[in-house]
Design a protein around this motif. Sequence first.
Motif, PDB file in Angstrom:
ATOM      1  N   ARG A 105     -10.205  -4.514   3.058  1.00 32.14           N
ATOM      2  CA  ARG A 105      -9.060  -5.145   2.385  1.00 32.14           C
ATOM      3  C   ARG A 105      -8.893  -4.705   0.940  1.00 32.14           C
ATOM      4  N   PRO A 106      -9.955  -4.538   0.156  1.00 29.91           N
ATOM      5  CA  PRO A 106      -9.761  -4.137  -1.238  1.00 29.91           C
ATOM      6  C   PRO A 106      -9.088  -2.772  -1.408  1.00 29.91           C
ATOM      7  N   ARG A 107      -9.144  -1.916  -0.382  1.00 32.33           N
ATOM      8  CA  ARG A 107      -8.494  -0.608  -0.494  1.00 32.33           C
ATOM      9  C   ARG A 107      -6.988  -0.697  -0.284  1.00 32.33           C
ATOM     10  N   LEU A 108      -6.513  -1.813   0.250  1.00 31.42           N
ATOM     11  CA  LEU A 108      -5.087  -1.999   0.467  1.00 31.42           C
ATOM     12  C   LEU A 108      -4.442  -2.638  -0.756  1.00 31.42           C
ATOM     13  N   SER A 109      -3.234  -2.209  -1.067  1.00 35.13           N
ATOM     14  CA  SER A 109      -2.477  -2.772  -2.174  1.00 35.13           C
ATOM     15  C   SER A 109      -2.304  -4.278  -1.992  1.00 35.13           C
ATOM     16  N   GLY A 110      -2.151  -4.987  -3.102  1.00 39.23           N
ATOM     17  CA  GLY A 110      -1.881  -6.412  -3.043  1.00 39.23           C
ATOM     18  C   GLY A 110      -0.542  -6.728  -2.408  1.00 39.23           C
ATOM     19  N   ALA A 111       0.353  -5.718  -2.321  1.00 43.19           N
ATOM     20  CA  ALA A 111       1.656  -5.902  -1.677  1.00 43.19           C
ATOM     21  C   ALA A 111       1.579  -5.707  -0.167  1.00 43.19           C
ATOM     22  N   VAL A 112       0.375  -5.455   0.342  1.00 45.52           N
ATOM     23  CA  VAL A 112       0.163  -5.315   1.785  1.00 45.52           C
ATOM     24  C   VAL A 112      -0.494  -6.588   2.301  1.00 45.52           C
ATOM     25  N   GLU A 113       0.232  -7.317   3.141  1.00 47.22           N
ATOM     26  CA  GLU A 113      -0.343  -8.471   3.818  1.00 47.22           C
ATOM     27  C   GLU A 113      -1.121  -8.004   5.040  1.00 47.22           C
ATOM     28  N   VAL A 114      -2.093  -8.770   5.472  1.00 45.90           N
ATOM     29  CA  VAL A 114      -2.783  -8.524   6.738  1.00 45.90           C
ATOM     30  C   VAL A 114      -2.453  -9.679   7.674  1.00 45.90           C
ATOM     31  N   TRP A 115      -1.795  -9.357   8.784  1.00 51.69           N
ATOM     32  CA  TRP A 115      -1.442 -10.356   9.791  1.00 51.69           C
ATOM     33  C   TRP A 115      -2.484 -10.327  10.899  1.00 51.69           C
ATOM     34  N   ASP A 116      -2.953 -11.478  11.287  1.00 52.83           N
ATOM     35  CA  ASP A 116      -4.042 -11.587  12.264  1.00 52.83           C
ATOM     36  C   ASP A 116      -3.518 -11.350  13.688  1.00 52.83           C
ATOM     37  N   ILE A 117      -3.237 -10.071  13.967  1.00 50.73           N
ATOM     38  CA  ILE A 117      -2.766  -9.655  15.288  1.00 50.73           C
ATOM     39  C   ILE A 117      -3.635  -8.481  15.728  1.00 50.73           C
ATOM     40  N   PRO A 118      -4.352  -8.589  16.839  1.00 49.69           N
ATOM     41  CA  PRO A 118      -5.256  -7.512  17.261  1.00 49.69           C
ATOM     42  C   PRO A 118      -4.508  -6.263  17.690  1.00 49.69           C
ATOM     43  N   THR A 119      -5.097  -5.106  17.402  1.00 50.04           N
ATOM     44  CA  THR A 119      -4.492  -3.808  17.705  1.00 50.04           C
ATOM     45  C   THR A 119      -5.520  -2.891  18.355  1.00 50.04           C
ATOM     46  N   ASP A 120      -5.014  -1.850  19.001  1.00 44.28           N
ATOM     47  CA  ASP A 120      -5.857  -0.774  19.510  1.00 44.28           C
ATOM     48  C   ASP A 120      -5.676   0.484  18.673  1.00 44.28           C
ATOM     49  N   ASP A 121      -4.417   0.840  18.431  1.00 48.60           N
ATOM     50  CA  ASP A 121      -4.118   2.115  17.778  1.00 48.60           C
ATOM     51  C   ASP A 121      -3.056   1.898  16.708  1.00 48.60           C
ATOM     52  N   LEU A 122      -2.679   2.976  16.034  1.00 44.00           N
ATOM     53  CA  LEU A 122      -1.853   2.888  14.838  1.00 44.00           C
ATOM     54  C   LEU A 122      -0.357   3.020  15.070  1.00 44.00           C
ATOM     55  N   TRP A 123       0.095   3.303  16.283  1.00 48.61           N
ATOM     56  CA  TRP A 123       1.470   3.780  16.508  1.00 48.61           C
ATOM     57  C   TRP A 123       2.458   2.622  16.602  1.00 48.61           C
ATOM     58  N   CYS A 124       2.745   2.008  15.454  1.00 50.56           N
ATOM     59  CA  CYS A 124       3.598   0.824  15.419  1.00 50.56           C
ATOM     60  C   CYS A 124       5.035   1.145  15.833  1.00 50.56           C
TER      61      CYS A 124
END
Length: 363
Positions: free
Chosen positions: A94-113
């Motif tokens: 989390r510290p590597r992500l900008s403060g303008a990036v929220e993290v939503w608690d939704i599980p994922t497998d891969d990156l292809w949004c």
Amino acid sequence: MNRRSVLQTGLASSVAFAAPGCAPAQPSQTMRYEMPLESATHLRTLMQWPTSIDVYGARALSSVQAAIIDIANTIAEFEPVAMLAVSHARGLDRPRLSGAVEVWDIPTDDLWCRDSGPTFVKDEAGSLAVALVQFNGWGNKQPHANDARIAGRVAERLGLSVIDSGVVGEQGGLEHDGDGTMLAHASCWVNDNRNPNLTADQIAGRLGDALGASKMIWAPGIVGADITDYHIDALARFVEPGRIVIQIDGEIVPHDPWSAAAHETLAILEQATDARGRSLEIVRLPEPFDIRAHADDFVASYVNYYVCNHAVIAAEFGDRRADDEARDILASLYPGREIVQLNIDPIGASGGGIHCATQQQPA
């Protein structure tokens, strides 16, 4: 698993048509919902955190995750970003992500949004809904237990209704001009690994009903040459209604199925008209050649850029001439927006680009 292993395959037939039951002259009056053009104002960008060791291996996964952080932090300079990831996701720092990036608690497998994330549409009053294009791992080529549920979970979090298109596929395989016209390669839709019981006309009609479009321009694409069966967003994009940008070499490269398929798509676009009856203005982006990556299956697509509020986030590949030319062309296509080019080589090596990794939520 490599997402873009080249196979020598034949090309499918092509057709362009208006979806049955729709009125090409005034599509907005026949559809309740419509998908806005990507350049319309966004509320936020959605992205997915990649977690699969089986797909990438530990070392490559770390590099891909670093590239995802770079893309997210860059977009966050222009608009909010929501990263879909559980708190204990592998490699999430989390510290590597900008403060303008929220993290939503939704599980994922891969990156292809772009492929497994929600496709947002709006009604005439401006209210949002999610048009569900069911994701099945590009024709069950990759595990997708979490990714198949992302669109529904985002809709639930946001309190939005879901419109089931009745079609299996990925938004990366579909371009929409926001004014009634869609563009796609048939290879990733009219395919037994997605829609075995549907014809091209039926698929176009269902997508049109869900996204507010009345015409589909089909090009053949290539079946089985990569995991996506040739998504259109690596080749050609709508800049605005009546205007398309395409990345293509000057002439067909002998014995190269990608080059042959691209030129076939170009030929179809040159003859096509959109839902309003307009011929299409086609702008060409260069092909990069002197690039950092050496793998034959590396995806070096400038056209896989992402339009966010006040900026265009695009790739650069180390070919100074082509990188600069692509930047200048994108600046001319999107006046008033900052053109930001990033080194996303780990994602290119994985078979995609910045557009593949993002999904806009309209304002």
